[in-house]
Design a protein around this motif. Sequence first.
Motif, PDB file in Angstrom:
ATOM      1  N   TYR A  90       9.934   2.836   9.577  1.00 32.68           N
ATOM      2  CA  TYR A  90       9.715   2.946   8.131  1.00 32.68           C
ATOM      3  C   TYR A  90       9.942   1.583   7.477  1.00 32.68           C
ATOM      4  O   TYR A  90       9.148   1.124   6.670  1.00 32.68           O
ATOM      5  CB  TYR A  90      10.663   3.995   7.541  1.00 32.68           C
ATOM      6  N   PHE A  91      11.046   0.936   7.835  1.00 32.88           N
ATOM      7  CA  PHE A  91      11.395  -0.362   7.266  1.00 32.88           C
ATOM      8  C   PHE A  91      10.338  -1.414   7.608  1.00 32.88           C
ATOM      9  O   PHE A  91       9.932  -2.198   6.744  1.00 32.88           O
ATOM     10  CB  PHE A  91      12.775  -0.800   7.769  1.00 32.88           C
ATOM     11  N   VAL A  92       9.883  -1.445   8.850  1.00 34.05           N
ATOM     12  CA  VAL A  92       8.867  -2.419   9.266  1.00 34.05           C
ATOM     13  C   VAL A  92       7.571  -2.187   8.495  1.00 34.05           C
ATOM     14  O   VAL A  92       6.976  -3.137   7.969  1.00 34.05           O
ATOM     15  CB  VAL A  92       8.647  -2.363  10.793  1.00 34.05           C
ATOM     16  N   PHE A  93       7.125  -0.926   8.404  1.00 34.72           N
ATOM     17  CA  PHE A  93       5.915  -0.623   7.629  1.00 34.72           C
ATOM     18  C   PHE A  93       6.084  -1.039   6.169  1.00 34.72           C
ATOM     19  O   PHE A  93       5.181  -1.586   5.551  1.00 34.72           O
ATOM     20  CB  PHE A  93       5.575   0.875   7.690  1.00 34.72           C
ATOM     21  N   TRP A  94       7.246  -0.751   5.620  1.00 32.04           N
ATOM     22  CA  TRP A  94       7.530  -1.067   4.220  1.00 32.04           C
ATOM     23  C   TRP A  94       7.481  -2.576   3.988  1.00 32.04           C
ATOM     24  O   TRP A  94       6.868  -3.046   3.027  1.00 32.04           O
ATOM     25  CB  TRP A  94       8.886  -0.485   3.842  1.00 32.04           C
ATOM     26  N   MET A  95       8.115  -3.346   4.862  1.00 36.83           N
ATOM     27  CA  MET A  95       8.137  -4.806   4.720  1.00 36.83           C
ATOM     28  C   MET A  95       6.732  -5.393   4.803  1.00 36.83           C
ATOM     29  O   MET A  95       6.386  -6.280   4.019  1.00 36.83           O
ATOM     30  CB  MET A  95       9.040  -5.448   5.785  1.00 36.83           C
ATOM     31  N   LYS A  96       5.935  -4.913   5.750  1.00 40.67           N
ATOM     32  CA  LYS A  96       4.570  -5.437   5.899  1.00 40.67           C
ATOM     33  C   LYS A  96       3.719  -5.133   4.665  1.00 40.67           C
ATOM     34  O   LYS A  96       2.926  -5.966   4.243  1.00 40.67           O
ATOM     35  CB  LYS A  96       3.912  -4.856   7.143  1.00 40.67           C
ATOM     36  N   ALA A  97       3.876  -3.950   4.108  1.00 45.59           N
ATOM     37  CA  ALA A  97       3.039  -3.541   2.970  1.00 45.59           C
ATOM     38  C   ALA A  97       3.489  -4.164   1.649  1.00 45.59           C
ATOM     39  O   ALA A  97       2.712  -4.206   0.700  1.00 45.59           O
ATOM     40  CB  ALA A  97       3.013  -2.023   2.856  1.00 45.59           C
ATOM     41  N   ASN A 106       4.685  -1.150  -6.088  1.00 42.20           N
ATOM     42  CA  ASN A 106       5.435  -0.384  -5.095  1.00 42.20           C
ATOM     43  C   ASN A 106       4.613  -0.124  -3.828  1.00 42.20           C
ATOM     44  O   ASN A 106       4.716   0.930  -3.213  1.00 42.20           O
ATOM     45  CB  ASN A 106       5.934   0.927  -5.706  1.00 42.20           C
ATOM     46  N   ALA A 107       3.809  -1.100  -3.435  1.00 34.88           N
ATOM     47  CA  ALA A 107       2.932  -0.958  -2.268  1.00 34.88           C
ATOM     48  C   ALA A 107       3.714  -0.702  -0.984  1.00 34.88           C
ATOM     49  O   ALA A 107       3.249   0.043  -0.116  1.00 34.88           O
ATOM     50  CB  ALA A 107       2.057  -2.198  -2.109  1.00 34.88           C
ATOM     51  N   GLY A 108       4.892  -1.289  -0.851  1.00 35.83           N
ATOM     52  CA  GLY A 108       5.693  -1.073   0.359  1.00 35.83           C
ATOM     53  C   GLY A 108       5.956   0.400   0.610  1.00 35.83           C
ATOM     54  O   GLY A 108       5.974   0.857   1.751  1.00 35.83           O
ATOM     55  N   TYR A 109       6.135   1.132  -0.456  1.00 31.26           N
ATOM     56  CA  TYR A 109       6.374   2.574  -0.368  1.00 31.26           C
ATOM     57  C   TYR A 109       5.059   3.347  -0.267  1.00 31.26           C
ATOM     58  O   TYR A 109       4.869   4.169   0.627  1.00 31.26           O
ATOM     59  CB  TYR A 109       7.169   3.022  -1.599  1.00 31.26           C
ATOM     60  N   LEU A 110       4.138   3.085  -1.165  1.00 32.10           N
ATOM     61  CA  LEU A 110       2.914   3.882  -1.253  1.00 32.10           C
ATOM     62  C   LEU A 110       1.943   3.658  -0.104  1.00 32.10           C
ATOM     63  O   LEU A 110       1.159   4.548   0.224  1.00 32.10           O
ATOM     64  CB  LEU A 110       2.220   3.619  -2.591  1.00 32.10           C
ATOM     65  N   LEU A 111       1.986   2.486   0.537  1.00 31.10           N
ATOM     66  CA  LEU A 111       1.097   2.205   1.666  1.00 31.10           C
ATOM     67  C   LEU A 111       1.801   2.369   3.013  1.00 31.10           C
ATOM     68  O   LEU A 111       1.262   2.036   4.057  1.00 31.10           O
ATOM     69  CB  LEU A 111       0.505   0.797   1.552  1.00 31.10           C
ATOM     70  N   THR A 145      -5.732  -1.213   8.730  1.00 30.25           N
ATOM     71  CA  THR A 145      -5.254  -2.453   8.108  1.00 30.25           C
ATOM     72  C   THR A 145      -4.688  -2.094   6.733  1.00 30.25           C
ATOM     73  O   THR A 145      -4.947  -1.003   6.208  1.00 30.25           O
ATOM     74  CB  THR A 145      -6.401  -3.459   7.934  1.00 30.25           C
ATOM     75  N   LEU A 146      -3.953  -3.011   6.154  1.00 35.15           N
ATOM     76  CA  LEU A 146      -3.419  -2.769   4.815  1.00 35.15           C
ATOM     77  C   LEU A 146      -4.541  -2.612   3.794  1.00 35.15           C
ATOM     78  O   LEU A 146      -4.426  -1.804   2.865  1.00 35.15           O
ATOM     79  CB  LEU A 146      -2.470  -3.887   4.399  1.00 35.15           C
ATOM     80  N   GLU A 147      -5.628  -3.347   3.970  1.00 30.36           N
ATOM     81  CA  GLU A 147      -6.765  -3.211   3.064  1.00 30.36           C
ATOM     82  C   GLU A 147      -7.339  -1.786   3.137  1.00 30.36           C
ATOM     83  O   GLU A 147      -7.666  -1.187   2.115  1.00 30.36           O
ATOM     84  CB  GLU A 147      -7.871  -4.229   3.403  1.00 30.36           C
ATOM     85  N   GLU A 148      -7.443  -1.263   4.363  1.00 30.10           N
ATOM     86  CA  GLU A 148      -7.959   0.101   4.537  1.00 30.10           C
ATOM     87  C   GLU A 148      -7.007   1.128   3.931  1.00 30.10           C
ATOM     88  O   GLU A 148      -7.442   2.090   3.303  1.00 30.10           O
ATOM     89  CB  GLU A 148      -8.176   0.404   6.023  1.00 30.10           C
TER      90      GLU A 148
END
Length: 159
Positions: A90-97, A106-111, A145-148
Motif C-alpha cells: 500500500y505504501f509503495v503504491f501510495w508513494m509512486k502515485a 490526493n492521487a497517492g490515495y485515489l490511484l 501505468t499511472l496514466e492509465e
Amino acid sequence: MSPSNPLRIIPLLWHTLRPSRTTDMEAVALPFWIRKGYDGLTLFGHIITHSKQEAEVFNTRFDALKNHEMIHLYQARATRDSWICFYWKYFVFWMKARRYNKHLRNAGYLLNPFEMEAYRHMNDLHYLDDKESGTTGWHRYAEMTLEERLREYQRGLTS
C-alpha cells in the motif's frame, strides 16, 4: 484513557490476528489516527473511526462503507496473508502515485490499486461472497501505468 488518546491503539495492535483469521472487523473510535475527510481506516483488522457513533454504524450494519473496509481485509489475505505485506505494498503504491498530485488532489490515495478496487466494488455488497477468489482486482490496477489509472479514475467519475 480518552478516545482521542493515541496510545489506545496499542491493545488493538497487540491482539492483531492474521487476515485469514479475521472474519469481521470491529470498529473503534480513535480520532487521532484518522484524517478528516475519511470515514474509516482499516488498521490491522480493525476499522478506525472519528467517533463512537460512527463506530456503532460500522458495527451494526453492513453497508457500502463497511464493504469498502472489508475489501481491504480480503486484499491483505491476498498479500501473503500478512498485514505487514499489505501495508508495505500500500505504501509503495501510495508513494509512486503521489507524483500525480499535480493532476489529481490526493492521487497517492485515489490511484492506489487497493483503493481503486475497494471503491469500484464497495456498492456491490455481494462482491466478497466468492471467498475462493478473494479480492485480486487490485492486481489489474497495479499492472496499469499511472496514466492509465488516472484515466480509469476519471472515467469512473463520469460513468
